[in-house]
Design an enzyme around this catalytic site. Structure first.
Site, PDB file in Angstrom:
ATOM      1  N   ASP A   1       0.809  -1.215   0.000  1.00  0.00           N
ATOM      2  CA  ASP A   1       0.000   0.000   0.000  1.00  0.00           C
ATOM      3  C   ASP A   1       0.846   1.270   0.000  1.00  0.00           C
ATOM      4  OD1 ASP A   1      -1.939  -1.869   0.116  1.00  0.00           O
ATOM      5  OD2 ASP A   1      -2.959  -1.111   1.890  1.00  0.00           O
TER       6      ASP A   1
ATOM      7  N   ASP B   1     -13.813  33.998 -35.717  1.00  0.00           N
ATOM      8  CA  ASP B   1     -12.989  32.815 -35.958  1.00  0.00           C
ATOM      9  C   ASP B   1     -13.580  31.587 -35.268  1.00  0.00           C
ATOM     10  OD1 ASP B   1     -10.294  31.698 -36.959  1.00  0.00           O
ATOM     11  OD2 ASP B   1     -10.439  31.012 -34.879  1.00  0.00           O
TER      12      ASP B   1
ATOM     13  N   GLY C   1     -10.559  26.370 -38.044  1.00  0.00           N
ATOM     14  CA  GLY C   1     -11.733  26.608 -38.863  1.00  0.00           C
ATOM     15  C   GLY C   1     -11.505  26.552 -40.362  1.00  0.00           C
ATOM     16  N   LEU C   2     -10.582  27.374 -40.884  1.00  0.00           N
ATOM     17  CA  LEU C   2     -10.399  27.405 -42.328  1.00  0.00           C
ATOM     18  C   LEU C   2      -9.751  26.125 -42.835  1.00  0.00           C
ATOM     19  CD1 LEU C   2      -9.464  31.096 -43.078  1.00  0.00           C
ATOM     20  CD2 LEU C   2     -11.518  29.834 -43.770  1.00  0.00           C
TER      21      LEU C   2
END
Lengths: 425, 516
Positions: free
Chosen positions: B36, B279, B414-415
């Site tokens: 442990d 954007d 995004g683009l």
């Protein structure tokens, strides 16, 4: 903390050994599964234990890997303990679910844990029962990796020991060599080549990569221990008639040469041939070590107990690299298997067996060694106190055996020192 | 028995360790076998703590069983007190010691140590880590809270609160505490005690002196806060300030509790504008699957939905104790709540939902990697690289900035997404190469694994929808990050109309029906 140290003479080496029984800061035997499940590719390890066991495996392994592993935990729940569910029936169900999900499994280990041992869940009977149900497709064995019985690498010993009765009987009267202890694939290949060049061609490794291809054993089998923590496995192999070749462990040039020499002598290979075979790799290894001697020679080192590799590692570092040993701690000293190693240990080194971690930390802080080899729980705290450390566990998860790895082994100790020198933050 | 590959939570004594390790002058004597002690590495390695957790393990062995394990415990407790001189001690058992029933609480009492000793009963076979932390924190406060705390605290005329819940090994607790402390300072609210993080036993005694409590992590502090409300009439906050909206709500709630006017917030960080700026248009309707502890999962769902305009397609948590909160949230987003601590069930749910982004724990990161889906981590359990060197809170306005950055970063820009739609087969620039700003290390496109039929029920032959090869080929012209959605929409469309064979026309009919 000025109590006198309990130092008793070791029977066979007459060297004083500090034996301590206090808090241990070492993994339990379950941890061996982390490398064994990679070594044996068609085996699966099912721990029968608690959430703690599952969490240990994930934390110990998770520091390094995170992929769907070939191990899992059957977590014991309240209803299993309260007798509301028959633990054996539950286990059968779990195994069924597991084998349905992983049809590629050929060898299943039921691995006992602290809780399963304490509630006396009989995994050997469970393994026998399940073996019958799944034969011949899946073989089911059991061993205990519990922390009340095993320490870290002892888990490998227990696992291999459970396989010994399964090994086929050696049919041939020709002598054969068995190399015992999990080794990295690259090390196995190098060893195989060297044995071949020596003219020892009947060589097998245990454990092997596949459950279908277990090595045979019998009275004509000679075996070399590649790891120093295989007491039970060796005893059982001897029970099958095999004979252990006493040897150094294959760490460093001297250790590796001694390891191969033991086999060469048993096969009556003459000294010239032996020398010519190991000449090149030995020279390469010596050259590789040269690079690290400047950084390490004369530096002091302190071993906290971890993998039982401590004694052969200390022998290598002191005799081949010139490091100064302060304390060499190990969870367990197997006097017989370490006999040759211990005779090569320099005078003045403090050998300790077992642990009382706080007292040991006191000694380490007082001695302020140049490098301390310790477990993951201690490393960062010691670093924060300005002590350079080497994680012991890395020595178990890195190919370090053999001539070609001698340089890598030294580098593992040189790197933390090198890093400390470079850093300006 | 439960079959577990990975677990979301450790055992309850690890929760207790998180409380003890967070604090300054307490010590935990844990009756446990040597294995442990692995738990130390959670703190020293994963969280990179520079000191050992204040925990002594008795590390009894098999040969001790039935002989003197109780003696071993007593010796360990006395030695630990002598060596570490703590101001309070926890004593308890891990799973194995629970079975041998040595009663650490009773044994410690017999030692008559000169400091408060808090016995912990943490049932390992029914409870887990968060519960253990909550119970430990509650028992600690019960034992130490001073009825005359007023006298212990320097009173100012400003309203005061305690900050409850941050522990060791918490996901971003260090930074959340700093962020919320600053926020409260600006509101003019005094912080009486922060606990358990960096608290001393004496600080715990002073907790009742505050006017109210701020519960940062309900998983850990809810039990204690409810008790403090009953015993000391301290109300507590219910809003967890993750996200811009929740932070504003939190400010309102705190202001009400403190009896001050809620200030006008002029600077709420960049998150709002970043999200409104054009954007970010491409983020609209991104399908996100969320899984974690209930608090972080529910908070993430609100941020995803209201502050990034994502669509929540899956929501779940691993801690049953807070399932009710999660169910309520799932209802808001009209998804089936997933309450499980079985990693394999979560994996199946994610594979079925085919999201474009997964927000989860380190386990979901692994699942997402396997399925080729972008992923960000929002909740414990986390790995070493989720304890960043830099300041990276999840809470407050700076936390919202961090959420924007870390959730958007794994996505294709995004683009770039548009160009991938237009020219799929460019040998260098295609969806299989992964997002270009991730240098090939992002989630690379993978065909979603076919979800296998449930062996229990078997495939119902009548309802199987198949794709014509031409339609399948056309489907593959759609980039991977929307392909899953297109596949699902088309199959749903076909199912509703009893179409069994999908043609190219069905694909476009479905597209016209659902829109992009």
């Amino acid at each position: 903390m000025t109590a006198p140290l309990d130092i008793s003479p070791a029977s066979c080496t007459q060297r004083p050994i500090l034996r301590e029984r206090g808090q241990r800061e070492v993994f339990c035997g379950l941890t061996g599964i982390v490398w064994l499940h990679r070594k044996m590719q068609d085996a699966f390890f099912l721990i029968v234990g608690s959430r703690t066991c599952a969490h240990l495996m994930q934390s110990a392994a998770g520091v390094m890997i995170f992929a769907e592993p070939r191990f899992a935990t059957a977590i014991i729940e309240e209803r299993d303990l309260a007798g509301m569910a028959d633990a054996n029936e539950e286990l059968d169900k779990t195994v069924k679910r597991l084998l349905a999900r992983r049809p590629d499994i050929k060898l299943l280990f039921l691995v006992g844990s602290c809780p399963s041992e304490v509630i006396k869940l009989d995994l050997s009977r469970a393994a026998a029962r399940l073996s019958k149900a799944y034969a011949p497709k899946v073989r089911i064995l059991n061993y205990s990796g519990s922390g009340i019985e095993t320490t870290f690498t002892q888990g490998e010993d227990a696992c291999l020991a459970s396989m010994v009765p399964e090994l086929p009987a050696e049919a041939s009267p020709e002598p054969s060599l068995l190399v015992v202890g999990a080794l990295a694939d690259v090390v196995e290949d190098q060893f195989k080549r060297l044995f071949e060049q020596l003219g020892i061609d009947r060589v097998r490794f245990f454990p092997s990569g596949s459950a279908d291809d277990l090595p045979a054993v019998g009275p004509n089998t000679r075996f070399l221990l590649a790891q120093p923590f295989l007491g039970d496995t060796a005893r059982l192999l001897e029970g099958r008639g095999a004979k252990r070749l006493p040897a150094l462990f294959p760490l460093g040039v001297e250790g590796t040469a001694g390891f191969f020499k033991a086999a060469a002598d048993a096969w009556n290979i003459d000294a010239d041939k032996f020398d010519s075979v190991i000449e090149m790799p030995r020279a390469r290894a010596e050259k590789a070590l040269e690079r690290y001697r400047d950084a390490l020679a004369g530096k002091s080192i302190f071993f906290f107990p971890d993998s039982q590799l401590e004694v052969p590692l200390a022998r290598f570092l002191s005799r081949e690299i010139g490091m100064t040993l302060t304390e060499v701690g190990t969870p367990y000293l197997h006097m017989e298997h370490l006999d040759r190693e211990l005779t090569l240990m320099p005078d003045g080194v403090r050998l300790s067996e077992g642990q009382d971690v706080d007292k040991q930390l006191d000694r380490c802080r007082a001695e302020r060694p140049d490098i301390s080899v310790c477990g993951l729980g201690l490393a960062n705290p010691l670093e924060a106190e300005g002590l350079t450390t080497k994680w012991a566990i890395e020595l178990v998860f890195t190919p370090i055996q053999g001539f070609e790895q001698a340089g890598d082994l030294a580098e593992l100790f040189a790197r933390p020192m090198n890093r400390r020198m470079r850093l300006a933050v | 028995m439960q079959l577990a590959v990975w677990t979301y939570e450790g055992p309850p004594h690890v929760g207790a360790m998180r409380v003890a390790t967070a604090m300054k002058d307490v010590h935990y004597v844990l009756h446990a076998p040597q294995g442990d002690t692995y738990a130390d590495l959670l703190f020293t390695m994963i969280e990179r703590r520079d000191a050992r957790p204040p925990v002594t393990y008795t590390t009894f062995q098999a040969r001790d069983l039935g002989a003197d394990t109780a003696d071993i415990f007593k010796r360990a407790a006395r030695d630990a007190y002598d060596r570490f001189q703590p101001k309070a001690m926890f004593v308890g058992a891990s799973c194995t010691a629970e079975l041998i029933q040595d009663d650490p609480g009773g044994l410690a009492k017999a030692l008559a140590l000169p400091v408060p000793v808090v016995p912990l009963e943490l049932p390992s076979y029914t409870r887990k880590e968060n519960w253990g932390a909550a119970e430990t924190f509650y028992q600690l406060i019960r034992a130490l809270a001073d009825r005359n705390a007023e006298k212990l605290s320097q009173k100012t005329d400003r309203p005061s609160c305690n900050l409850l819940g941050p522990t060791a090994l918490g996901f971003r607790h260090r930074d959340d505490v700093k962020e919320i402390s600053n926020l409260l300072f600006h509101l003019g609210v005094e912080i009486n005690v922060i606990a358990p993080m960096n608290a001393k036993a004496a600080d715990i005694a002073r907790i009742p002196a505050a006017d109210f409590n701020v519960v940062l992590y309900p998983e850990i502090a809810d039990t204690a806060a409810r008790w403090l409300e009953r015993e000391f009439k301290q109300p507590f906050t219910k809003t967890v300030p993750i996200g811009v909206g929740a932070t504003r709500d939190f400010i309102k709630e705190v202001s009400d509790l403190a009896g001050i006017d809620a200030p006008d917030i002029e600077d709420a960080g960049n998150m709002g504008w970043w999200s409104r700026s054009i954007d970010s248009t491409y983020l609209t309707g991104k399908r996100v699957f969320i899984f974690g502890d209930a608090t972080h999962a529910v908070a993430a769902a609100r941020v995803a939905s209201e502050e990034l305009a994502f669509e929540v397609v899956g929501l779940g948590c691993y801690n049953r104790e807070f399932a009710r909160d999660l169910r309520a949230a799932a209802k808001r987003y009209d998804v089936e709540p997933l309450i499980t601590d079985d990693y394999l069930v979560v994996e199946d749910a994610i594979a079925k939902a085919q999201p474009e982004l997964v927000l989860g724990t380190q386990m979901e990161r692994h699942i997402a990697k396997r399925l080729g889906i972008p992923c960000a981590v929002i909740s414990a359990p986390v790995h070493v690289h989720d304890f960043p060197a830099r300041y990276a809170p999840q809470m407050g306005f700076e936390g919202a900035n961090v959420l924007f950055d870390t959730w958007v970063h794994p996505l294709v820009m995004g683009l770039e997404e548009h160009l991938l739609h237009m020219f799929r087969d460019d040998f260098e620039f295609n969806d299989e190469a992964g997002a270009s700003h991730l240098g090939g290390h992002g989630a690379a496109s993978k065909e979603p694994p076919t979800v296998e039929a449930d062996p229990e029920t078997g495939p119902e032959a009548d309802n199987v929808i198949r794709w014509e090869p031409a339609a399948e080929k056309e489907l593959k012209k759609i980039p991977f990050f929307v392909r899953g959605k297109a596949r699902r929409n088309t199959e749903n469309y076909a199912a509703e109309r009893q179409i069994q064979l999908i043609s190219v026309d069905t694909l476009y009919d479905a597209k016209a029906h659902y829109g992009r």
